[in-house]
Motif scaffolding. Structure first.
Motif: not given
Length: 223
Positions: A81-95, A111-118, A120-124
């Motif tokens: 499965v493709p891994v998230l890049d470093e920027r996306d991993r850092a953004t995910f932790v912030e979210l 897994l909160p659906y609101a987190l998934l939506e956040a 997606e809004e960040a491009g992850i």
């Protein structure tokens, strides 16, 4: 921040079906269906999974490996499965740290659906689609994925149904990496909400421990 930390999940015994599932495990299941060459292979893979023919599954960053028994033979399957890049991993932790209930929910197996939506809004994109699920198998089938790989993919869906960190691990973020990232944010004064989140996470961990020891335990007092 890296998320490489292999976690081996014990063999899942035979079961009659996959259960109702969570919204994220159902999304994984749809991706598995999309990846299958034909319905016959998908059914064969699911049958092997339900029969308990998949051995222990070792989940790492971007991959999962397991042996699959099929009649008198055993084959080794690796899914990718493709891994998230470093920027996306850092953004995910912030979210995750942005709202106090998120890490507690994840530690409690949600897994909160609101987190998934956040995300997606960040491009992850957390949940993969069919074309992102790769596989190799030591059998001689020309199909990708073959029924053995579909069996492993099916059981991975069962694992992440109970623990969303399995999904994060495949995307390159282990449980340890997420918690370390949250601690790093707290160390930089990453907001009062993060301190509340960490406190909630600790309470959630205590609740899980108590429920494992006594499923009837009264855990309301920890909230």
């Amino acid at each position: 921040m890296t998320g490489r930390h292999t976690v081996t999940h014990p063999r899942i015994p035979p079961r009659r079906g996959g259960g109702g599932g969570t919204w994220w495990s159902k999304a994984w299941g749809r991706a598995v269906e999309e990846s299958a060459f034909a319905v016959a292979e998908l059914r064969r893979g699911r049958a092997l999974a339900r029969a308990g023919e998949v051995g222990a599954i070792a989940v790492d960053s971007g991959s999962a490996v397991a042996a699959v028994s099929d009649r008198d033979d055993a084959w080794t399957v690796t899914i990718s499965v493709p891994v998230l890049d470093e920027r996306d991993r850092a953004t995910f932790v912030e979210l995750v740290g942005a709202e106090s209930g998120r890490i507690a929910a994840m530690l409690a197996g949600q897994l909160p659906y609101a987190l998934l939506e956040a995300c997606e809004e960040a491009g992850i994109e957390l949940l993969p689609y069919g074309g992102e699920l790769g596989s190799t198998c030591t059998c001689d089938s020309w199909l990708d994925p073959c029924p053995h790989a579909l069996a492993v993919l099916t059981q991975v869906g069962w694992l992440l149904q109970a623990d969303p960190f399995v999904l994060l691990q495949l995307r390159g973020l282990s449980r340890e990496a997420v918690l370390a990232g949250l601690h790093a944010l707290a160390g930089r004064g990453g907001a009062d909400d993060l301190a509340v989140a960490e406190d909630a996470a600790l309470r959630a961990a205590r609740i899980l421990t108590a429920l494992e020891a006594d499923p009837e335990a009264d855990v309301g007092r920890w909230w």
